[in-house]
Scaffold this motif. Sequence first.
Motif, PDB file in Angstrom:
ATOM      1  N   ARG A 118       5.384  -7.145   7.378  1.00  0.00           N
ATOM      2  CA  ARG A 118       4.840  -6.099   6.500  1.00  0.00           C
ATOM      3  C   ARG A 118       5.243  -4.713   7.021  1.00  0.00           C
ATOM      4  N   ASP A 119       5.064  -4.507   8.344  1.00  0.00           N
ATOM      5  CA  ASP A 119       5.389  -3.198   8.930  1.00  0.00           C
ATOM      6  C   ASP A 119       6.889  -2.929   8.912  1.00  0.00           C
ATOM      7  N   LEU A 120       7.686  -4.018   9.072  1.00  0.00           N
ATOM      8  CA  LEU A 120       9.146  -3.851   9.048  1.00  0.00           C
ATOM      9  C   LEU A 120       9.594  -3.406   7.647  1.00  0.00           C
ATOM     10  N   ALA A 121       9.024  -4.040   6.603  1.00  0.00           N
ATOM     11  CA  ALA A 121       9.370  -3.666   5.227  1.00  0.00           C
ATOM     12  C   ALA A 121       8.980  -2.210   4.970  1.00  0.00           C
ATOM     13  N   ARG A 122       7.822  -1.811   5.486  1.00  0.00           N
ATOM     14  CA  ARG A 122       7.352  -0.438   5.319  1.00  0.00           C
ATOM     15  C   ARG A 122       8.301   0.538   6.029  1.00  0.00           C
ATOM     16  N   TRP A 123       8.750   0.149   7.224  1.00  0.00           N
ATOM     17  CA  TRP A 123       9.670   0.992   8.006  1.00  0.00           C
ATOM     18  C   TRP A 123      11.020   1.122   7.292  1.00  0.00           C
ATOM     19  N   GLU A 124      11.521  -0.004   6.747  1.00  0.00           N
ATOM     20  CA  GLU A 124      12.825   0.031   6.067  1.00  0.00           C
ATOM     21  C   GLU A 124      12.778   0.926   4.827  1.00  0.00           C
ATOM     22  N   THR A 125      11.658   0.860   4.095  1.00  0.00           N
ATOM     23  CA  THR A 125      11.496   1.719   2.916  1.00  0.00           C
ATOM     24  C   THR A 125      11.459   3.192   3.331  1.00  0.00           C
ATOM     25  N   ALA A 126      10.679   3.486   4.375  1.00  0.00           N
ATOM     26  CA  ALA A 126      10.545   4.869   4.853  1.00  0.00           C
ATOM     27  C   ALA A 126      11.885   5.399   5.350  1.00  0.00           C
ATOM     28  N   ARG A 127      12.640   4.552   6.060  1.00  0.00           N
ATOM     29  CA  ARG A 127      13.934   4.968   6.626  1.00  0.00           C
ATOM     30  C   ARG A 127      14.945   5.232   5.502  1.00  0.00           C
ATOM     31  N   ALA A 128      14.940   4.338   4.492  1.00  0.00           N
ATOM     32  CA  ALA A 128      15.890   4.500   3.389  1.00  0.00           C
ATOM     33  C   ALA A 128      15.639   5.815   2.646  1.00  0.00           C
ATOM     34  N   SER A 129      14.370   6.191   2.515  1.00  0.00           N
ATOM     35  CA  SER A 129      14.063   7.433   1.795  1.00  0.00           C
ATOM     36  C   SER A 129      13.845   8.616   2.750  1.00  0.00           C
ATOM     37  N   LYS A 130      14.096   8.375   4.041  1.00  0.00           N
ATOM     38  CA  LYS A 130      13.941   9.417   5.086  1.00  0.00           C
ATOM     39  C   LYS A 130      12.583  10.111   4.990  1.00  0.00           C
ATOM     40  N   ASP A 131      11.543   9.311   4.719  1.00  0.00           N
ATOM     41  CA  ASP A 131      10.199   9.872   4.557  1.00  0.00           C
ATOM     42  C   ASP A 131       9.236   9.209   5.538  1.00  0.00           C
ATOM     43  N   ARG A 132       8.961   9.894   6.630  1.00  0.00           N
ATOM     44  CA  ARG A 132       8.088   9.300   7.660  1.00  0.00           C
ATOM     45  C   ARG A 132       6.649   9.115   7.198  1.00  0.00           C
ATOM     46  N   SER A 133       6.252   9.884   6.206  1.00  0.00           N
ATOM     47  CA  SER A 133       4.852   9.783   5.764  1.00  0.00           C
ATOM     48  C   SER A 133       4.558   8.388   5.214  1.00  0.00           C
ATOM     49  N   LEU A 134       5.625   7.652   4.803  1.00  0.00           N
ATOM     50  CA  LEU A 134       5.416   6.290   4.289  1.00  0.00           C
ATOM     51  C   LEU A 134       4.987   5.322   5.389  1.00  0.00           C
ATOM     52  N   LEU A 135       5.154   5.733   6.649  1.00  0.00           N
ATOM     53  CA  LEU A 135       4.725   4.865   7.761  1.00  0.00           C
ATOM     54  C   LEU A 135       3.239   4.984   8.026  1.00  0.00           C
ATOM     55  N   SER A 136       2.594   5.981   7.418  1.00  0.00           N
ATOM     56  CA  SER A 136       1.192   6.238   7.773  1.00  0.00           C
ATOM     57  C   SER A 136       0.258   5.174   7.219  1.00  0.00           C
ATOM     58  N   GLY A 137       0.821   4.208   6.465  1.00  0.00           N
ATOM     59  CA  GLY A 137      -0.013   3.096   6.010  1.00  0.00           C
ATOM     60  C   GLY A 137      -0.492   2.233   7.157  1.00  0.00           C
ATOM     61  N   GLN A 138       0.148   2.398   8.359  1.00  0.00           N
ATOM     62  CA  GLN A 138      -0.322   1.649   9.531  1.00  0.00           C
ATOM     63  C   GLN A 138      -1.569   2.356  10.045  1.00  0.00           C
ATOM     64  N   GLU A 139      -2.729   1.812   9.696  1.00  0.00           N
ATOM     65  CA  GLU A 139      -3.992   2.489   9.992  1.00  0.00           C
ATOM     66  C   GLU A 139      -4.126   2.739  11.492  1.00  0.00           C
ATOM     67  N   SER A 140      -4.641   3.879  11.844  1.00  0.00           N
ATOM     68  CA  SER A 140      -4.869   4.142  13.270  1.00  0.00           C
ATOM     69  C   SER A 140      -6.172   3.475  13.667  1.00  0.00           C
ATOM     70  N   GLN A 141      -6.241   3.000  14.890  1.00  0.00           N
ATOM     71  CA  GLN A 141      -7.413   2.242  15.327  1.00  0.00           C
ATOM     72  C   GLN A 141      -8.677   3.097  15.306  1.00  0.00           C
ATOM     73  N   SER A 142      -8.519   4.400  15.532  1.00  0.00           N
ATOM     74  CA  SER A 142      -9.698   5.245  15.718  1.00  0.00           C
ATOM     75  C   SER A 142     -10.473   5.453  14.421  1.00  0.00           C
ATOM     76  N   CYS A 143      -9.784   5.339  13.244  1.00  0.00           N
ATOM     77  CA  CYS A 143     -10.501   5.665  12.017  1.00  0.00           C
ATOM     78  C   CYS A 143     -11.017   4.425  11.304  1.00  0.00           C
TER      79      CYS A 143
END
Length: 314
Positions: free
Chosen positions: A42-67
């Motif tokens: 799941r995270d790899l697919a998210r990373w590949e999409t973000a990389r293809a569109s050069k948009d790092r904000s698409l990686l933020s779907g990986q929830e941070s543990q603190s929130c």
Amino acid sequence: VMAEREEDGAEEAWLQLRPVEPLPSQCCGGGCSPCVFDLYHRDLARWETARASKDRSLLSGQESQSCVSKLSPETFLAFRISAMDRLTKDTYRVRFALPGNSQLGLQPGQHLILRGIVDNLEIQRAYTPISPANAEGYFEVLIKCYQTGLMSRYVESWRAGDTAFWRGPFGNFFYKPNQYGELLMLAAGTGLAPMVPILQSITDNEEDETFVTLVGCFKTFEGIYLKTFLQEQARFWNVRTFFVLSQESSFEQLPWSYREKTRFGRLGPGLVEELVSGCRRKPFALVCGSNEFTEDVARCLECAGLTGDSYFLF
């Protein structure tokens, strides 16, 4: 040339953000969904999409543990260790604190995945809480440590006040009161863990009239976990306990109260058949232990006349 360098630098930065593929040893082997490999894909697919569109904000779907404030099968959550009790030379009962008087929110018999890091290697293992499903402000797990186990090294380094990371819940067995005439629980060692909250939920509920026959398989009398709890449970009208000890051979070494309900050797076809026929109502069997134990007992249950829909293997 500058533009090429910048491009190389950007590519390097993206490669550093690429999810790391788990090692086979990181999978607990319990058939969890999502598995550590599912999360990786799941995270790899998210990373590949973000990389293809050069948009790092698409990686933020990986929830941070603190929130995250609630247990999740996909995200590891930090829990503080409030106590560690050594039950036998290699087994610990570990208590984790929950905020306020909150509950963990597991069904009896469901399990969690623990993440450990040893020698910079991440490992994951499944454990079933032994605390009652409705326990408030804490949960407890039973963890057996092995001399050569990586997770064991991690667990033995724990002290009260430390933090450990868990995700869950997982598990396909959902117990409903009065669903079965009798539960035949066959457990080896820490395989006792999923049986404990199910048994407790039955004896805590006056309207649940399910009979329970619990069989605990251990090497020695000394090695039986949770003796006090099991003795208290066996006082209920609908609960019987038996023990099978593989490395004992003399009743004289046992307290009087254990002599009648203890057998020596292993849980084989003859004893399983005796236990099944000795049930007071048509039994549904729950089995938990090592893979070898579980497979052997499943074969014995089939020989004793129980079909695949009459038992559940944890």
